[in-house]
Design an enzyme around this catalytic site. Structure first.
Site, PDB file in Angstrom:
ATOM      1  N   ARG A   1      24.291 -64.421  60.814  1.00 12.01           N
ATOM      2  CA  ARG A   1      24.841 -65.530  60.015  1.00 12.01           C
ATOM      3  C   ARG A   1      25.472 -64.983  58.725  1.00 12.01           C
ATOM      4  NH1 ARG A   1      19.132 -67.700  57.483  1.00 12.01           N
ATOM      5  NH2 ARG A   1      19.335 -66.494  55.556  1.00 12.01           N
TER       6      ARG A   1
ATOM      7  N   ILE B   1      27.563 -63.554  55.666  1.00 11.65           N
ATOM      8  CA  ILE B   1      28.561 -62.484  55.531  1.00 11.65           C
ATOM      9  C   ILE B   1      28.534 -61.564  56.754  1.00 11.65           C
ATOM     10  CG2 ILE B   1      29.128 -60.407  54.187  1.00 11.65           C
ATOM     11  CD1 ILE B   1      28.118 -61.960  51.679  1.00 11.65           C
TER      12      ILE B   1
ATOM     13  N   ASP C   1      13.863 -55.230  62.440  1.00 12.46           N
ATOM     14  CA  ASP C   1      13.453 -55.406  61.048  1.00 12.46           C
ATOM     15  C   ASP C   1      13.860 -54.126  60.331  1.00 12.46           C
ATOM     16  OD1 ASP C   1      12.244 -55.569  58.606  1.00 12.46           O
ATOM     17  OD2 ASP C   1      10.286 -56.205  59.355  1.00 12.46           O
ATOM     18  N   VAL C   2      14.855 -54.214  59.460  1.00 10.61           N
ATOM     19  CA  VAL C   2      15.385 -52.991  58.845  1.00 10.61           C
ATOM     20  C   VAL C   2      14.398 -52.321  57.897  1.00 10.61           C
ATOM     21  CG1 VAL C   2      17.813 -53.697  59.071  1.00 10.61           C
ATOM     22  CG2 VAL C   2      16.573 -54.175  56.935  1.00 10.61           C
TER      23      VAL C   2
ATOM     24  N   ASN D   1      24.257 -54.619  56.259  1.00 10.66           N
ATOM     25  CA  ASN D   1      24.444 -55.880  55.523  1.00 10.66           C
ATOM     26  C   ASN D   1      23.150 -56.627  55.240  1.00 10.66           C
ATOM     27  OD1 ASN D   1      25.956 -58.621  54.963  1.00 10.66           O
ATOM     28  ND2 ASN D   1      24.631 -59.041  56.728  1.00 10.66           N
TER      29      ASN D   1
ATOM     30  N   TYR E   1      16.534 -57.586  42.148  1.00 17.35           N
ATOM     31  CA  TYR E   1      17.709 -57.649  43.036  1.00 17.35           C
ATOM     32  C   TYR E   1      18.825 -56.758  42.474  1.00 17.35           C
ATOM     33  CZ  TYR E   1      21.544 -59.613  45.836  1.00 17.35           C
ATOM     34  OH  TYR E   1      22.619 -59.778  46.683  1.00 17.35           O
TER      35      TYR E   1
ATOM     36  N   LYS F   1      20.494 -53.366  44.324  1.00 14.81           N
ATOM     37  CA  LYS F   1      21.906 -53.264  44.714  1.00 14.81           C
ATOM     38  C   LYS F   1      22.590 -52.089  43.996  1.00 14.81           C
ATOM     39  CE  LYS F   1      22.275 -56.519  47.776  1.00 14.81           C
ATOM     40  NZ  LYS F   1      22.635 -56.217  49.165  1.00 14.81           N
TER      41      LYS F   1
HETATM   42  P1  NDP Z   1      22.075 -64.492  54.538  1.00 18.25           P
HETATM   43  O1  NDP Z   1      20.708 -64.780  54.038  1.00 18.25           O
HETATM   44  O2  NDP Z   1      22.961 -65.634  54.898  1.00 18.25           O
HETATM   45  O3  NDP Z   1      22.016 -63.487  55.790  1.00 18.25           O
HETATM   46  C1  NDP Z   1      21.251 -62.328  55.728  1.00 18.25           C
HETATM   47  C2  NDP Z   1      20.809 -61.969  57.114  1.00 18.25           C
HETATM   48  O4  NDP Z   1      20.015 -60.773  57.006  1.00 18.25           O
HETATM   49  C3  NDP Z   1      19.925 -63.051  57.740  1.00 18.25           C
HETATM   50  O5  NDP Z   1      20.280 -63.271  59.083  1.00 18.25           O
HETATM   51  C4  NDP Z   1      18.533 -62.449  57.618  1.00 18.25           C
HETATM   52  O6  NDP Z   1      17.617 -62.852  58.624  1.00 18.25           O
HETATM   53  C5  NDP Z   1      18.841 -60.969  57.776  1.00 18.25           C
HETATM   54  N1  NDP Z   1      17.706 -60.163  57.329  1.00 18.25           N
HETATM   55  C6  NDP Z   1      16.916 -60.381  56.255  1.00 18.25           C
HETATM   56  N2  NDP Z   1      15.936 -59.476  56.210  1.00 18.25           N
HETATM   57  C7  NDP Z   1      16.109 -58.671  57.295  1.00 18.25           C
HETATM   58  C8  NDP Z   1      15.392 -57.581  57.808  1.00 18.25           C
HETATM   59  N3  NDP Z   1      14.287 -57.117  57.215  1.00 18.25           N
HETATM   60  N4  NDP Z   1      15.840 -56.980  58.939  1.00 18.25           N
HETATM   61  C9  NDP Z   1      16.943 -57.440  59.573  1.00 18.25           C
HETATM   62  N5  NDP Z   1      17.661 -58.495  59.134  1.00 18.25           N
HETATM   63  C10 NDP Z   1      17.238 -59.110  58.000  1.00 18.25           C
HETATM   64  O7  NDP Z   1      22.745 -63.580  53.414  1.00 18.25           O
HETATM   65  P2  NDP Z   1      24.289 -63.315  53.029  1.00 18.25           P
HETATM   66  O8  NDP Z   1      25.131 -63.353  54.234  1.00 18.25           O
HETATM   67  O9  NDP Z   1      24.628 -64.157  51.875  1.00 18.25           O
HETATM   68  O10 NDP Z   1      24.154 -61.832  52.469  1.00 18.25           O
HETATM   69  C11 NDP Z   1      24.444 -60.685  53.240  1.00 18.25           C
HETATM   70  C12 NDP Z   1      24.430 -59.476  52.325  1.00 18.25           C
HETATM   71  O11 NDP Z   1      25.357 -59.665  51.264  1.00 18.25           O
HETATM   72  C13 NDP Z   1      23.072 -59.210  51.666  1.00 18.25           C
HETATM   73  O12 NDP Z   1      22.858 -57.816  51.580  1.00 18.25           O
HETATM   74  C14 NDP Z   1      23.251 -59.797  50.280  1.00 18.25           C
HETATM   75  O13 NDP Z   1      22.397 -59.216  49.324  1.00 18.25           O
HETATM   76  C15 NDP Z   1      24.717 -59.458  50.027  1.00 18.25           C
HETATM   77  N6  NDP Z   1      25.349 -60.277  49.014  1.00 18.25           N
HETATM   78  C16 NDP Z   1      25.398 -61.641  49.171  1.00 18.25           C
HETATM   79  C17 NDP Z   1      25.989 -62.404  48.197  1.00 18.25           C
HETATM   80  C18 NDP Z   1      26.049 -63.888  48.288  1.00 18.25           C
HETATM   81  O14 NDP Z   1      26.390 -64.519  47.280  1.00 18.25           O
HETATM   82  N7  NDP Z   1      25.791 -64.508  49.435  1.00 18.25           N
HETATM   83  C19 NDP Z   1      26.587 -61.800  46.986  1.00 18.25           C
HETATM   84  C20 NDP Z   1      26.514 -60.369  46.960  1.00 18.25           C
HETATM   85  C21 NDP Z   1      25.901 -59.640  47.944  1.00 18.25           C
HETATM   86  P3  NDP Z   1      16.543 -64.012  58.290  1.00 18.25           P
HETATM   87  O15 NDP Z   1      17.318 -65.221  58.012  1.00 18.25           O
HETATM   88  O16 NDP Z   1      15.723 -64.106  59.538  1.00 18.25           O
HETATM   89  O17 NDP Z   1      15.755 -63.551  57.100  1.00 18.25           O
END
Ligand code: NDP
Length: 257
Positions: free
Chosen positions: A20, A22, A67-68, A94, A162, A166
């Site tokens: 989901r 990004i 799970d990363v 990501n 956070y 980053k």
């Molecule tokens: P989302 O929460 O929409 O998506 C993140 C995805 O990563 C989810 O599907 C989540 O799964 C998965 N995830 C979380 N933990 C793990 C894990 N341990 N192992 C595998 N998968 C995992 O986040 P975004 O799309 O918004 O963000 C994506 C990236 O962009 C992140 O690194 C975030 O920090 C970065 N970012 C986002 C910004 C924003 O404003 N949205 C701004 C700047 C950076 P689950 O839902 O099951 O936890």
């Protein structure tokens, strides 16, 4: 010639957290340019939803649960991708989580560890596992997802943990790039502004924080996932063949102040 360099036909790409937000948009951008994509996510249900959405658009997508934060699982993921596809050309590291609203002095050990386990350790486990076959093949592109929060302090949001995680991703990116440049593996990062995804829903729903974000963004709006994904695709492609160790800021001007 220029359009050809953006194509990824025949290449295999892995996107962590790709079910989901990004990550899903990155998966779509890579697919649209010809790559076969593996969505690797914590929640198999979310990965399935992402896969189904992209398959409905005619794209070649596979999924894996991972799970990363667990390096053995990440190593197993890399082995499974190689066994199934025979190669790996692109990694988008990501997967990430955000926590905010806790003053630094009140951050618990668990809180600190949880964020750094996913955002920082998780990125390294993934970069390391996928770089191994890439280095062997002397070809590969890694894109780590950092954040503009790794460049600024974002004081009102109280998210030291956070921000620090980053910033660590950005430095990891530069250091790995320097180590692997002469063996054909490029490593870059993207540092996005606030992007409309489930991760930022808390702020868009509450209103107050969103107003502050919009006020502080010269472009006056949040980012959309595809606006990050198009930059990730560029970095993953041969169009960025001279780029390694870059942290590309995609922030509507937020960090220009
Ligand atoms: P989302 O929460 O929409 O998506 C993140 C995805 O990563 C989810 O599907 C989540 O799964 C998965 N995830 C979380 N933990 C793990 C894990 N341990 N192992 C595998 N998968 C995992 O986040 P975004 O799309 O918004 O963000 C994506 C990236 O962009 C992140 O690194 C975030 O920090 C970065 N970012 C986002 C910004 C924003 O404003 N949205 C701004 C700047 C950076 P689950 O839902 O099951 O936890």
């Amino acid at each position: 010639m220029f359009a050809e360099k953006l194509r990824l036909d025949g290449r295999v790409a892995v996107v962590t957290g790709g079910g989901r937000g990004i990550g899903l948009s990155c998966a779509e951008a890579l697919c649209e340019h010809g790559a076969s994509v593996v969505i690797a996510d914590l929640d198999a249900g979310i990965a399935e939803q992402g896969r189904d959405e992209l398959r409905a658009k005619g794209h070649a997508v596979d999924i894996r649960q991972v799970d990363v934060t667990r390096s053995a699982e990440v190593d197993a993921l890399a082995e499974a991708v190689l066994a199934r596809h025979g190669r790996v050309d692109v990694l988008v590291a990501n997967a990430g989580i955000a926590r905010s609203g806790t003053a630094a002095e009140d951050v618990t050990d668990e809180h600190w560890t949880a964020v750094n386990d996913v955002n920082y350790n998780g990125v390294f486990w993934c970069d390391r596992a996928f770089a191994r076959p890439m280095l062997k093949a002397r070809r590969g592109a890694i894109v780590n997802i950092g954040s503009m929060s790794g460049l600024i302090c974002n004081r009102p949001q109280k998210q030291t943990y956070y921000n620090a995680s980053k910033a660590a991703v950005h430095q990891l990116t530069r250091s790995l790039a320097a180590e692997w440049a002469d063996r054909g593996v490029r490593v870059n990062a993207v540092a996005p502004t606030y992007v409309e995804t489930p991760l930022t829903r808390f702020a868009t729903e509450e209103g107050g924080l969103l107003d502050a974000w919009l006020r502080d963004t010269p472009m006056g709006r949040l980012g959309q996932p595809d606006e990050v994904a198009s930059v990730v695709h560029f970095l993953a492609s041969d169009a960025a063949s001279l780029m390694t160790g870059s942290v590309v800021v995609v922030d509507g001007g937020f960090t220009c102040w």
